[in-house]
Design a protein around this motif. Structure first.
Motif, PDB file in Angstrom:
ATOM      1  N   SER A 127      -0.419  -5.819 -12.598  1.00 13.33           N
ATOM      2  CA  SER A 127       0.940  -6.134 -12.156  1.00 13.33           C
ATOM      3  C   SER A 127       1.772  -6.699 -13.308  1.00 13.33           C
ATOM      4  O   SER A 127       2.934  -6.318 -13.494  1.00 13.33           O
ATOM      5  N   THR A 150       0.832  -1.204   0.000  1.00 16.34           N
ATOM      6  CA  THR A 150       0.000   0.000   0.000  1.00 16.34           C
ATOM      7  C   THR A 150       0.866   1.253   0.000  1.00 16.34           C
ATOM      8  O   THR A 150       0.647   2.184  -0.792  1.00 16.34           O
ATOM      9  N   SER A 176       5.612  -4.920  -8.711  1.00 18.33           N
ATOM     10  CA  SER A 176       4.663  -5.755  -9.458  1.00 18.33           C
ATOM     11  C   SER A 176       4.884  -7.235  -9.157  1.00 18.33           C
ATOM     12  O   SER A 176       3.917  -8.006  -9.050  1.00 18.33           O
ATOM     13  N   ALA A 234       2.664   1.553  -3.357  1.00 19.61           N
ATOM     14  CA  ALA A 234       1.791   2.021  -4.439  1.00 19.61           C
ATOM     15  C   ALA A 234       1.645   3.534  -4.406  1.00 19.61           C
ATOM     16  O   ALA A 234       1.680   4.198  -5.447  1.00 19.61           O
TER      17      ALA A 234
END
Length: 229
Positions: free
Chosen positions: A209, A147, A180, A150
């Motif tokens: 991904s 998280t 990814s 990202a």
């Protein structure tokens, strides 16, 4: 005795449900590659000169469109419309590969680099999926790291739209490749453990991904192994 039987039966049912979600996820992923390839062919033969006039605005519009499609797929993940929207999304993402593929194929060894990037992406996917399917370790702790990762990657990507620093782009590509790979590992493990029960959502996450992994590896290969005239 009866309690043990019920526990075993419930566990077997849950495992069977997880395997079904995993099979459906892989099937949807395989299906998604068809519009992606079609879109990539279209994109490779398109003229993207219209983006040159305002590259920053064009990039932001593309990102907004992508996230709109992501939201639409998630919104319809419990119906067949979700699969249809997934096909639309993957076609669009295939078209967006056009500029990158055009640059890659302009290199003397561009076709080889594309194949190497595709092959490496496949290897990473199968290795990560294999580890996720067989490992007994709890990987739920990865969710917090992913998280944060990202958010950091998104901020860095948007910042580089304005800064346009080549070294920063390569750093982002390397980070995206690692991110990814871990995302594939985490998502497949989540399906196996029963944490993810919707195959459309799972396929969407893994597809993004795989897409990011391929584009990141191709950019790195072009930067360090591209043969220019």
């Amino acid at each position: 005795m009866q309690q043990n039987f019920q526990t075993t039966y419930r566990t077997s049912t849950e495992v069977g449900a997880s395997h079904k979600v995993l099979r459906n996820t892989y099937a949807l992923l395989a299906l998604s590659m068809i519009p992606t390839i079609i879109g990539a062919v279209i994109g490779t033969n398109m003229n993207f000169a219209f983006m040159a006039g305002s590259p920053i605005m064009s990039s932001l519009i593309m990102i907004a469109m992508l996230y709109g499609l992501f939201f639409a797929v998630e919104k319809n993940r419990d119906s067949s419309m979700g699969v249809v929207l997934m096909m639309v999304l993957t076609l669009f993402m295939g078209v967006l590969l056009g500029p990158l593929l055009q640059v890659a194929l302009s290199l003397k060894n561009g076709a080889q680099l594309v194949m190497v990037a595709g092959g490496a992406t496949s290897v990473v996917f199968f290795v990560m999926a294999g580890i996720a399917t067989t490992t007994k370790r709890d990987l739920s702790g990865l969710s917090r790291f992913l998280t944060v990762g990202a958010v950091v990657l998104m901020v860095a990507m948007i910042a580089n739209i304005f800064l346009r620093i080549p070294a920063m782009q390569l750093t982002i590509s390397a980070a995206f490749a690692l991110f990814s790979s871990l995302m594939i590992l985490w998502q497949v493990k989540s399906i196996v453990d029963g944490g993810e029960t919707n195959y459309i959502s799972a396929a969407l996450t893994i597809y993004i991904s795989i897409y990011n992994l391929f584009t990141s590896l191709l950019q790195l290969l072009m930067a360090f192994g591209g043969q220019r005239d």
